[in-house]
Design an enzyme around this catalytic site. Structure first.
Site, PDB file in Angstrom:
ATOM      1  N   GLU A   1      -1.621  -1.915   8.382  1.00 43.23           N
ATOM      2  CA  GLU A   1      -2.252  -3.004   7.623  1.00 43.23           C
ATOM      3  C   GLU A   1      -1.206  -4.009   7.188  1.00 43.23           C
ATOM      4  O   GLU A   1      -0.471  -3.766   6.230  1.00 43.23           O
ATOM      5  CB  GLU A   1      -2.975  -2.467   6.370  1.00 43.23           C
TER       6      GLU A   1
ATOM      7  N   GLU B   1      -4.589   6.066   3.202  1.00 41.92           N
ATOM      8  CA  GLU B   1      -3.699   5.847   2.044  1.00 41.92           C
ATOM      9  C   GLU B   1      -3.808   6.940   0.986  1.00 41.92           C
ATOM     10  O   GLU B   1      -3.684   6.659  -0.202  1.00 41.92           O
ATOM     11  CB  GLU B   1      -3.979   4.489   1.396  1.00 41.92           C
TER      12      GLU B   1
HETATM   13  C1  GAL Z   1      -5.530  -1.010   1.386  1.00 39.10           C
HETATM   14  C2  GAL Z   1      -6.678  -0.211   1.990  1.00 39.10           C
HETATM   15  C3  GAL Z   1      -7.656  -1.129   2.710  1.00 39.10           C
HETATM   16  C4  GAL Z   1      -7.987  -2.315   1.857  1.00 39.10           C
HETATM   17  C5  GAL Z   1      -6.717  -3.026   1.452  1.00 39.10           C
HETATM   18  C6  GAL Z   1      -6.922  -4.209   0.563  1.00 39.10           C
HETATM   19  O1  GAL Z   1      -4.940  -0.299   0.366  1.00 39.10           O
HETATM   20  O2  GAL Z   1      -6.201   0.738   2.886  1.00 39.10           O
HETATM   21  O3  GAL Z   1      -8.803  -0.406   3.040  1.00 39.10           O
HETATM   22  O4  GAL Z   1      -8.673  -1.869   0.746  1.00 39.10           O
HETATM   23  O5  GAL Z   1      -5.911  -2.169   0.726  1.00 39.10           O
HETATM   24  O6  GAL Z   1      -7.679  -5.160   1.188  1.00 39.10           O
END
Ligand code: GAL
Length: 857
Positions: free
Chosen positions: A256, A187
């Site tokens: 994600e 990110e």
């Molecule tokens: C995203 C990040 C993850 C985790 C998630 C929130 O931005 O890539 O590593 O932090 O947010 O749980």
């Protein structure tokens, strides 16, 4: 002879070529990609993936978690690689126990799953310092995550180290292993503007560095719209259906999909309704996606001091489909398993073509995947919150609000994201009545004689204490070797100072960057203050009475997980910033610029009081005056492990804040008295409408985290040792043990729901002329468990939720007996939701069947 020799050599050469090419094709998978999908051995694939982070559970738990992931319909397990775990000291690696990433990857492979290895090595992940080791910060001239030579050297060294390790074990798909994908960075695109022009150079460098490692499988960068070719830019978020990659030659991938959200100490507990999660997934596949990963599929536990920060809680449950303890989070797990089955049904059509879109009305969308060979799959979405009726291909369909209907044959709705067929289960904690060794008393009433204690000295007590003029920044001083840094100052007060007028009080004021501050004056605790996940800043103001002569102010500053997110997160800092002032009679005196004495960490930490060894045995006091509700005490007791194999938790109610060790292993920080805000929660959460991390919250006004997971493998037969460090004040005789169980099985299915998609039923559905109708299907969690009671059954218009169903106006009289007959004594049962089974208690009304049952233990 000569000729034969020549021929033999030719034959040998030919044979070895055959063997080589054979071993290559039967061993290695060729992973590439194109516009539609990842391509494995020439075949485009629809892949369902889920995050399970190896150090957030134990190697003993891995096989079960991975099997449950597989049973849930996953193809891929995703994990980050946690640099600070593996290289706590520069050049000294650790891959043992929970850190055994090779074993984790092999466990996934053994279950037949692929792996996505997100090396980072910056990972965010609510993990301490975003995964960076603290020593990295002290390298001269280093700047993190930018075009900086010292940083790039270290990043490349660690990334190469991990890739080499995987290669040596033949774990890349190109070598016959399970790893089909790797990630570099994480990110960065969200924050790269803060790094100016250097950001571009850094991303280019990261890409070519990663590619040079020659893994033989594709690399991804998430949230990086300018990811250089051939690196695939992927999407993270609650919804990613609107996303498209930066090239038409790259597939649409979602790395994600947040299945819930993380918990902070002092915050309420977020949860995400399964209907909305399923909606987001279905929308993604509807609009051309072919790879989707749940972050998290099982969240687990932040053991030890691994939580990120500030204020990330020890539990990393995340409301994921498998809960922190490894039990299924139902109906989320089951509703998604059903979804995955249907999506797999659509795979031949999904991989063949882009979807054709037609509007069915405002916010009503149809996407059709149709191939020349006759495969056809359709997705019908209703993005409004009200229900709708639509016409599609000449047929009429009811589309519940905020839902997607999936038609794997372009005709029949086999799944709707808002209609849950899966069973729901309640989880309960069974509090144990006798686990104290020797005594047969409940631990919650264990006499104080069961505990021994050591008082941690207030202020400076270690030989390595040092002095500095002025106040120091905490993280630069401790290098995170401990949560704790003592700031101590002594001064003499002679008569005539404005703040020493007999009987009058002086105001002590302290400004700190946090995260937690405890203040002591002349050895007495005068109070504390803490920041929150939103703001770490603290200002403490307390009226104190100083003594004539020597006075000492001891400030204990504690961190609760180092910052893991944001531009320049590594530089956020912590500790007492000052000013530290004394005021009385209109005069203020600033102590900040004077000479302070510092102590990194606690004496008890240096002595390893948490260790199981007997080195400190003689120091533990077990007199009858067990100190309770006073700060800075180490406590120790022995206990028997709860019988059986159910997951174990400790309820720390009664304690303040600290850390707990079982047989020398840290189960993390406990902080049961930090409660969530009073408002912002709702008992039920409307899944309709866009989700955000603050939309659905539980636990308002309650401890953010009361229960703490003790993995079974931390426990042994016979006497187990528990050591607690209590920083604020608590009563260890109040804590209790519990085991986690599935409580009731519930299901509530309407006549409007599609038939179940369970694989046992699905082939019947596919071939049968007479269409299967909706069904309630419940199964006890254990293979040997039997349904022993049907607590509730109602066919008609039942209301309420699992555990509190009630009959509606319309209810058939035979529901309970029909369900009892079908279910009692069975491990699993199915009951059709139809008037054939129950009669019709109210004509013309849409009816549903709700049941609640329990299983033998
Ligand atoms: C995203 C990040 C993850 C985790 C998630 C929130 O931005 O890539 O590593 O932090 O947010 O749980």
């Amino acid at each position: 002879m000569k000729r034969c020799h020549h021929l033999c050599r030719l034959l040998h050469l030919w044979l070895s070529l055959v063997i080589l090419s054979f071993s290559h094709s039967s061993y290695g998978d060729n992973v590439t990609y194109d516009h539609r999908a990842l391509v494995i051995n020439g075949v485009r694939r629809v892949l369902i993936s889920g995050s399970i982070h190896y150090p957030r559970s134990t190697p003993e738990m891995w096989p079960d978690l991975i099997q449950k992931a597989k049973d849930g319909g996953l193809d891929v397990v995703e994990t980050y690689v946690f640099w600070n775990l593996h290289e706590p000291v520069q050049g000294q690696y650790d891959f043992e126990g929970r850190k055994d990433i090779v074993k984790f990857v092999k466990t996934a492979a053994e279950a037949g799953l692929y792996v996505h290895l997100r090396i980072g090595p910056y990972v965010c992940a609510e993990w301490n310092y975003g995964g960076f080791p603290l020593w990295l910060h002290f390298i001269p001239g280093i700047k993190f995550r930018t075009d900086n030579e010292p940083f790039k050297t270290e990043m490349q060294r660690f990334t190469a180290k991990i890739v080499d390790m995987m290669k040596q074990e033949n774990l890349y798909a190109s070598q016959g292993g399970p790893i089909i994908l790797s990630q570099i960075e994480n990110e960065y695109g969200n924050i790269d503007s803060a790094y100016g022009a250097a950001a571009q150079r850094y991303i280019q460098w990261s890409a070519s560095m990663a590619l040079s490692l020659d893994t033989g499988v594709p690399w991804v960068m998430c949230q990086q719209s300018d990811a250089p070719d051939p690196i695939i830019n992927t999407c993270n978020g609650f919804y990613c259906d609107q996303f498209s990659p930066n090239s038409n030659n790259k597939p649409k991938m979602w790395t994600e999909n947040w299945s819930g959200w993380f918990l902070s100490f002092g915050g309420s507990a977020p949860y995400r309704p399964p209907q909305d999660l399923a909606f987001a997934v279905a929308r993604f596949f509807q609009r051309g996606g072919t790879f989707q990963n749940y972050y998290m599929y099982q969240g687990g536990t932040n053991f030890g001091r691994t939580t990120g920060g500030p204020f990330i809680a020890t539990s990393y449950d995340y409301d994921a489909p498998i809960d922190e303890y490894g039990l299924l989070n139902q109906p989320k797990w089951g509703h998604l398993r059903d979804l995955h089955k249907v999506i797999k049904k659509c795979e031949p059509a999904l991989i063949a073509t882009d979807p054709a879109y037609t509007s069915l009305g405002q916010n009503l969308e149809a996407h059709v995947y149709k191939t020349s060979s006759g495969a056809c799959a359709a997705f019908l979405a209703n993005i409004n919150t009200q229900d709708a009726t639509v016409k599609f291909n000449g047929k009429t369909y009811q589309l519940p609000g905020w839902s997607v209907s999936i038609l794997p044959d372009c005709k029949n709705v086999v799944y709707n994201t808002a209609q849950i067929n899966s069973q729901e289960t309640t989880s309960e904690m069974r509090y144990l009545s006798s686990i104290s060794e020797g005594t047969n008393q409940p631990l919650s009433r264990l006499s104080s004689s069961g505990w021994s204690y050591i008082k941690e000295p207030v202020g400076i007590s270690k030989a390595d204490a040092f002095t500095r003029k002025g106040l120091v920044e905490q993280i630069n001083t401790t290098a995170d070797a401990s949560d704790y840094l003592w700031y101590s100052i002594s001064f003499n007060i002679t008569m005539g100072e404005p703040w020493l007028i007999s009987g009058e009080q002086t105001l002590l004021h302290v400004e700190s960057l946090g995260h937690v501050l405890r203040a002591f004056v002349n050895g007495y605790y005068i109070g504390g203050a803490m920041g929150s996940a939103d703001s770490t800043k603290i200002s403490l103001s307390k009226l104190i009475i100083l003594d004539k002569g020597k006075n000492t102010i001891d400030l204990l500053s504690a961190t609760v997980g180092l910052q893991n997110y944001g531009a320049f997160f590594d530089l956020s800092g912590a500790g007492v910033t000052g000013p530290v002032t004394l005021s009385a009679n209109g005069v203020t005196f600033d102590l900040s610029p004077y000479v302070w004495t510092y102590q990194i960490g606690l004496k008890g930490e240096d002595m390893s009081l948490f260790d199981d060894s007997d080195d400190s045995a003689s120091l533990w006091l077990s007199d009858s005056t067990l100190p309770t509700n006073v700060p800075l005490v180490w406590y120790k007791t022995q206990f028997q492990a709860p019988a059986g194999n159910d997951p174990v938790a400790i309820d720390f109610t009664g304690m303040g804040k600290g850390e707990a060790w079982i047989n020398g292993k840290s189960i993390g920080r406990f902080w049961p008295n930090y409660t969530a805000p009073l408002s912002g929660c709702s008992d039920s959460c409307n899944y309709k409408g866009a989700y955000s991390s603050s939309k659905c919250l539980k636990k308002c006004g309650k401890p953010s985290q009361q229960l703490y997971h003790v993995p079974r493998s931390f426990l042994k037969e016979g006497a187990n040792t528990m050591v607690l460090f209590e920083e604020e004040g608590g009563d260890p005789t109040k804590i209790s043990f519990a085991t986690r169980h599935t409580g009731s099985l519930c299901a509530h299915v309407s006549e409007m729901h599609p038939a179940p998609v369970n694989f046992e039923v699905y082939p019947e559905l596919a071939v049968s002329k007479q269409k299967l109708g909706p069904m309630v299907h419940v199964t006890c969690p254990g293979p040997d468990q039997l349904i022993n009671e049907v607590k509730f059954a109602s066919f008609g218009t039942p209301q309420g939720t699992c555990g509190s169903y009630s009959h509606g106006k319309c209810s058939s009289t035979n529901a309970l007996s029909v369900v009892q007959q079908a279910c009692v004594g069975m491990n699993s049962c199915r009951v059709p939701v139809s008037t054939k089974a129950f009669g019709d208690p109210c004509r013309g009304v849409t009816k549903s069947l709700a049941i609640e049952a329990t299983c033998s233990s």
